[in-house]
Design an enzyme around this catalytic site. Structure first.
Site, PDB file in Angstrom:
ATOM      1  N   SER B 153       3.357   9.800  82.688  1.00 15.98           N
ATOM      2  CA  SER B 153       4.278   8.684  82.893  1.00 15.98           C
ATOM      3  C   SER B 153       5.395   8.720  81.840  1.00 15.98           C
ATOM      4  CB  SER B 153       3.479   7.369  82.848  1.00 15.98           C
ATOM      5  OG  SER B 153       4.271   6.287  83.216  1.00 15.98           O
ATOM      6  N   ASP B 322       0.646   7.743  94.135  1.00 17.16           N
ATOM      7  CA  ASP B 322       1.461   7.129  93.082  1.00 17.16           C
ATOM      8  C   ASP B 322       2.789   6.695  93.702  1.00 17.16           C
ATOM      9  OD1 ASP B 322       2.983   6.454  90.889  1.00 17.16           O
ATOM     10  OD2 ASP B 322       2.543   8.274  89.747  1.00 17.16           O
ATOM     11  N   HIS B 355      -0.580   5.424  90.342  1.00 16.38           N
ATOM     12  CA  HIS B 355      -0.012   5.938  89.100  1.00 16.38           C
ATOM     13  C   HIS B 355      -1.084   6.092  88.014  1.00 16.38           C
ATOM     14  CE1 HIS B 355       3.278   6.808  86.402  1.00 16.38           C
ATOM     15  NE2 HIS B 355       2.960   5.835  85.589  1.00 16.38           N
TER      16      HIS B 355
END
Lengths: 220, 382
Positions: B153, B322, B355
């Site tokens: 991320s 995600d 995610h």
């Protein structure tokens, strides 16, 4: 068996010497991949579509100083590619080759995958777009065992295509003649052809005796 | 020591007296960074791996912290002896970023000019600034070149930025669940979260420390909205469905507005927990760093040119569910790397967890990272 004999006949007056480029012999490389490696040569950029466990790309990198990428969908194969240090892109070929720019590669390989593609013409056009030359191999549906099975009223099941009709991934089967007609329709010029059985070139009645067809083509 | 764990780790702090010029034009005169290390730096200093954290994490990447006791590192399933990033082979550094709230200098720290907490006056920092500060930490620890810089991320953005800013100091970039820039939708979610914090009466324009309060309601709401975006719809259905809280098997609605569904209870619990340990100004700062990250901005949006300086090899992984940083966003990075003829492997993991999958155990995902780091270890040994 020399590479030259493996290379089979040459088409359109272009020589198919199959001369081995500098580097180590293919060793344990799958025989049809060994032939394809010979056609590709050395020190070129290669894209291998449906690259499996990265065998061809790893060989081309280590023995032929080639650079390249593979596209593969199966997790287990992607894992082995990463172990081998092969540049693998996990993607579905059906969604196209948008990641690759026009004429990025010297050679684009589609090995024993064409017959499983939904969008057969599109993948061939995409190969021609991103590469200067394309190399395709596929099982010969016209093999005499297949014809015999059909005469007996059954869909063929063979070592090349060991699936029942209802669970086969091979949905677009063809013969060498069929492929050549499509290639002409797409404006491809076939520069090399090899028709193989048991990894040896077939001279006599190849259209019914060859189990595997390998073609190299260019777009003029 | 627990098998597969680096065991109890003691965080360390390093002070940097020389000013750091920031992307905004401001500078930080004097700052400290908290960090942890695992494994041993080898004789030729070639086995160092930097792990960059995402929004709410810290330098405590692996093992159990000495303080608070027994808190497990946020990427403990990835890093440790025998784990995908094997600390028997690699010297791993976890660092808390500038502006965060786990011991590195941030909005809670005293401003040397006033002696009071920076609060709203703490300068906005960017992903690029973090990378610059991390490079100084590397200098101090004697690491000239990282075998790999990795993150998920926002951490992956730092890894990409390392590849661009310090091409000679990084051998491999491992970027998980990444994107080349936030989408309008991503920025919108960040804005809702920031608005929740800023509109909390206890926020006091960022100077709530002086008032002895914490904008807890705003933080809770920010975390709740954020948390929804970390999970997939299917994952929430799987975890909670329409289950009801304390319903004792009764299917009757309560016809009120209290916490009635399990998912409400879960989100509020996550929000409450978060509001107790996370700093509101840090939340604003880090979400803004996310918004601003866009290496292609200086190249007319051309990511190919933005990534042209990179020389390292890359591993990227994304997760099919995600919807925050979708696989399509990761593929943009892959495409730009291919256009630059960089070495890259890309795995698109079919995982149900959205995610958050980058933090979870998934055998296919971990196997790919493990295989990649085994290659790195072989390269080092050569």
């Amino acid at each position: 068996m020399s590479a030259a004999t493996l290379a089979g006949d040459s088409r359109n007056g272009r020589a198919a010497p199959g001369t081995r480029a500098a580097g180590a012999p293919p060793g344990n490389l799958r025989p049809d991949l060994s032939l394809i490696a010979d056609w590709i040569g050395a020190d070129v950029r290669v894209l291998d579509l449906g690259c499996g466990d990265g065998e061809l790309l790893a060989y081309l990198r280590d023995a032929r100083a080639c650079r390249g990428y593979g596209v593969e969908i199966a997790d287990a194969h992607v894992h082995v590619c990463v172990q081998r240090g092969v540049n693998v892109i996990q993607a579905d070929l059906e969604s196209g080759l948008r990641m690759f720019a026009d004429r990025m590669f010297d050679a684009v390989v589609l090995s024993q995958t064409l017959q499983a593609m939904h969008k057969t013409e599109e993948i061939l056009r995409e190969m021609a777009r991103v590469g200067r030359q394309g190399i395709v191999s596929f099982p010969n549906f016209g093999h005499w065992r297949h014809l015999l099975a059909l005469l007996g009223g059954r869909m063929p099941v063979s070592p090349q295509m060991p699936y029942q009709w209802y669970d086969t991934p091979n949905i677009h089967l063809c013969t060498p003649n069929d492929f050549e007609i499509l290639a002409a329709k797409l404006g491809f010029v076939i520069t090399r052809r090899a028709l193989l059985a048991e990894n040896h070139p077939v001279k006599w009645l190849p259209s019914v005796r060859a189990t595997l067809a390998v073609y190299q083509f260019e777009v003029r | 020591m627990r098998a597969g764990s680096v065991g109890v780790v003691q965080a360390q702090s390093l002070r940097f007296a020389q000013p750091l010029a920031l992307a905004s034009g401001a500078q930080i005169a004097d700052y400290s960074l908290m960090y942890e290390t695992y494994g041993t730096l080898n004789a030729d200093r070639s086995n160092a791996v930097l792990v960059c954290h995402a929004l709410n994490a810290s330098h405590h990447v692996a093992g159990r912290a000495a303080d608070p006791p027994n808190s497990v590192g946020w990427w403990d399933n990835m890093i440790g002896p025998g784990k995908p990033v094997d600390t028997a082979r690699f010297f791993v550094i976890g660092v808390n970023n500038l502006g965060s709230c786990f011991g590195s200098t941030g909005p809670m720290s005293p401003d040397p000019a006033t002696g009071k907490p920076y609060g709203a006056h703490f300068p906005v920092v960017t992903v690029e600034d973090w990378v610059q500060s991390q490079a100084r930490l590397a200098d101090a620890l004697g690491v000239e070149r990282f075998a790999a810089v990795m993150g998920g991320s926002l951490g992956a953005m730092q890894a990409l930025s390392w590849a661009i800013q310090f091409p000679d100091r990084i051998g491999h970039c491992v970027a998980i669940a990444t994107t080349p820039r936030l989408s309008a939708q991503n920025i919108a979610f960040n804005d809702v979260a920031r608005t929740a914090i800023q509109s909390d009466p206890d926020f006091h324009g960022g100077n709530f420390y002086a008032h002895g309060v914490v904008p807890r309601r705003g933080l809770r709401l920010a975390r709740m909205i954020g948390h929804i975006t970390y999970l997939s719809g299917d994952d929430m259905t799987e975890k909670f469905g329409r289950s009801r809280k304390g319903s004792n098997g009764s299917d009757d609605y309560q016809f009120g507005y209290g916490v009635e569904f399990e998912v409400e209870s879960y989100l509020r619990y996550q929000g409450d927990k978060f509001s107790e340990y996370f700093d509101a100004n840090t939340y604003l700062l880090i979400t803004r760093a996310l918004d601003y990250f866009d290496p292609a901005k200086d190249f007319d949006g051309d990511l190919v040119r933005a990534l042209a300086p990179a020389r390292c090899k890359f591993l990227l992984a994304s997760f099919t569910t995600d919807w925050r940083f979708t696989p399509a966003r990761a593929r943009e990075v892959v495409q730009a790397l291919i256009a630059n003829e960089r070495e890259v492997a890309y795995a698109e993991i079919d995982a149900p967890h959205g995610h958050d999958a980058f933090l979870l155990d998934d055998l296919r995902y971990h196997n790919v990272v493990r295989a990649y780091f085994e290659r790195i270890a072989q390269d080092i040994a050569r």
